[in-house]
Motif scaffolding. Structure first.
Motif, short mmCIF file in Angstrom:
data_model
loop_
_atom_site.label_atom_id
_atom_site.label_comp_id
_atom_site.label_asym_id
_atom_site.label_seq_id
_atom_site.Cartn_x
_atom_site.Cartn_y
_atom_site.Cartn_z
N GLU A 211 3.35 22.99 -6.21
CA GLU A 211 3.32 22.32 -7.51
C GLU A 211 2.85 20.88 -7.43
OE1 GLU A 211 7.26 22.89 -8.96
OE2 GLU A 211 6.89 24.96 -9.62
N ASN A 212 2.69 20.34 -6.22
CA ASN A 212 2.20 18.97 -6.03
C ASN A 212 3.05 17.94 -6.78
OD1 ASN A 212 0.02 19.71 -4.36
ND2 ASN A 212 -1.19 20.27 -6.14
N ASP A 213 4.34 18.16 -6.83
CA ASP A 213 5.25 17.20 -7.45
C ASP A 213 5.46 16.05 -6.47
OD1 ASP A 213 7.45 15.79 -8.46
OD2 ASP A 213 8.23 17.57 -9.47
N VAL A 214 5.04 14.84 -6.88
CA VAL A 214 5.12 13.69 -5.98
C VAL A 214 6.57 13.41 -5.57
CG1 VAL A 214 4.67 11.22 -5.79
CG2 VAL A 214 3.02 12.69 -6.91
N ARG A 215 7.49 13.64 -6.47
CA ARG A 215 8.91 13.40 -6.15
C ARG A 215 9.36 14.29 -4.99
NH1 ARG A 215 11.15 14.69 -11.97
NH2 ARG A 215 9.68 16.39 -11.51
N PHE A 216 8.85 15.51 -4.94
CA PHE A 216 9.18 16.42 -3.84
C PHE A 216 8.48 16.00 -2.55
CE2 PHE A 216 7.73 20.26 -1.50
CZ PHE A 216 8.96 20.70 -1.02
N LEU A 217 7.18 15.68 -2.64
CA LEU A 217 6.40 15.37 -1.45
C LEU A 217 6.81 14.06 -0.80
CD1 LEU A 217 2.90 16.47 -2.76
CD2 LEU A 217 4.44 17.74 -1.27
N GLU A 218 7.28 13.10 -1.61
CA GLU A 218 7.66 11.79 -1.06
C GLU A 218 8.85 11.89 -0.11
OE1 GLU A 218 8.24 9.20 -4.37
OE2 GLU A 218 6.19 8.42 -4.26
N GLN A 219 9.59 12.98 -0.18
CA GLN A 219 10.74 13.14 0.72
C GLN A 219 10.32 13.27 2.18
OE1 GLN A 219 13.91 15.90 -0.95
NE2 GLN A 219 12.21 16.43 -2.29
N PHE A 220 9.02 13.59 2.41
CA PHE A 220 8.57 13.87 3.77
C PHE A 220 7.77 12.72 4.37
CE2 PHE A 220 9.10 17.76 1.39
CZ PHE A 220 9.89 18.51 2.23
N LYS A 221 7.82 11.54 3.72
CA LYS A 221 7.07 10.40 4.22
C LYS A 221 7.56 9.96 5.60
CE LYS A 221 5.28 8.10 0.12
NZ LYS A 221 5.28 6.87 -0.69
N VAL B 24 0.85 -1.19 0.00
CA VAL B 24 0.00 0.00 0.00
C VAL B 24 0.89 1.24 0.00
CG1 VAL B 24 -1.76 1.29 1.24
CG2 VAL B 24 -1.82 -1.21 1.23
N GLN B 25 0.63 2.13 -0.94
CA GLN B 25 1.40 3.36 -1.01
C GLN B 25 0.99 4.27 0.15
OE1 GLN B 25 3.89 4.27 -2.99
NE2 GLN B 25 3.88 2.34 -4.10
N LEU B 26 1.94 4.57 1.02
CA LEU B 26 1.64 5.44 2.16
C LEU B 26 1.77 6.90 1.76
CD1 LEU B 26 3.54 3.57 5.01
CD2 LEU B 26 1.10 3.49 4.48
N GLY B 27 0.82 7.68 2.17
CA GLY B 27 0.90 9.11 1.92
C GLY B 27 1.71 9.79 3.02
#
Length: 339
Positions: free
Chosen positions: A326-336, A97-100
């Protein structure tokens, strides 16, 4: 005999099997070596010649229906077993499951709220679409005051008295109108200013503003509160306050923390000084207290305000404010992995 075969045809059509064992018993009953079909075929010899055609057609019909029933039920049961194997086996490994994750703005905002909540500040909120009184006039910015030019505002064209709030100080005004001292509150929220979008500024951003009003509140109380915040937020224990101007506080100051000069990034973000500006603050102007129904002869207070994006950029070494929007997933995934 013909009627008996027709009864068996009707029974075959009604038959349903819930298990492979029941289906196998049905197959043996009709299609087995000693099944009913063999009995009917054996009886075929004794049928009168004028009835043999109808008798034979009826037996064949029974045979075909029995075979079709066996084949269709077998396929249904096999599919059911396969589906159970896929979805009913609780020992199978789960699908990944992909965690947000929370947005970095939310992470920093919650951290700021937690720090001030630990020293007695509550959280107050207000509307993003404001009127002129709460956004400007009550904050010692009457109409045509030159300080209004400090904030380029989005006005609603159909009603120039309505605008998108330029700071969360409007929330503090509303809070003071509805509460009497002692007041200790912070107001986090989104604000809007008509500014050019660049790597360092945006027309939409977030602020956290704090307000403390009570008897005998002094500038020393303000300094100690900010020192506590910077220690908890940045781990920095050295701050300085530089004189500045804000229409709603007097005296006013800009707050700098000593970030240090330990590496090249420190030199870049502090422009080689080691000091970094993080917020503005000051003692609440008596006119603001009076406008909000609080007696300035009895009570004093201090206020401060900071941009959440600026704090987040410092903490996470983010060089472009536009990345937050910008909702760039590559940027947001850094904060998981960030709590």
């Amino acid at each position: 005999m013909l009627d008996k075969i027709k009864e068996q045809i009707a029974e075959v059509e009604r038959f349903e099997a819930a298990t492979p064992e029941a289906l196998e018993a049905f197959r043996i009953k009709y299609l087995g070596r000693n099944g009913l079909l063999n009995d009917f075929f054996a009886a075929f010899k004794s049928v009168p010649n004028d009835q043999k055609k109808v008798f034979g057609q009826t037996i064949n019909e029974l045979k075909n229906k029995a075979e079709e029933k066996v084949n269709s039920l077998r396929e249904a049961l096999e599919n059911g077993v396969e589906q159970l194997g896929v979805y009913g086996d609780l020992t199978r490994p789960a699908e990944p499951v992909q965690l947000g994750s929370r947005h970095p703005i939310s992470l920093v905002k919650n951290q700021i709220i937690d720090i001030f909540s630990s020293i007695g500040f509550n959280v107050s909120e207000g509307p993003e679409i404001e009127d002129d009184w709460h956004n400007f006039t009550a904050l010692n910015l009457p109409e045509y005051h030159p300080a209004r030019d400090m904030q380029d505002t989005f006005f609603i064209q159909t009603n120039p008295d309505i605008l998108l709030r330029t700071h969360t100080s409007s929330v503090q005004v509303r809070y003071m109108e509805g509460n009497q001292p002692p007041i200790r509150t912070i107001s986090p929220g989104r604000v809007f200013r008509n500014e050019a979008v660049s790597s360092r500024s945006h027309c939409i951003f977030h602020q956290v503003e704090g307000l403390y009003i009570d008897k005998d509140v002094s500038f020393a109380d303000l300094k100690q509160t900010l020192l506590y915040f910077t220690k908890e937020m940045f781990g920095k224990s050295k701050i300085r306050l530089r004189p500045s101007y804000f229409p709603f506080t007097e005296p006013s100051a800009e707050v700098d923390i000593y970030w240090g000069l330990n590496n090249e990034i420190d030199y870049r973000i502090t422009k080689g000084t080691g000091w970094l500006e993080i917020m503005g603050c000051g003692m609440v102007d008596p006119n603001v207290l009076k406008n909000c129904g609080i007696d300035p002869e009895v009570n004093t207070g201090f206020a401060f305000g900071m941009g959440i994006e600026r704090i987040a950029m410092l903490l996470h070494q983010i060089g472009d404010i536009r990345l937050f929007y910008e909702n760039d997933v590559r940027f947001l995934e850094q904060f998981k992995s960030t709590i």
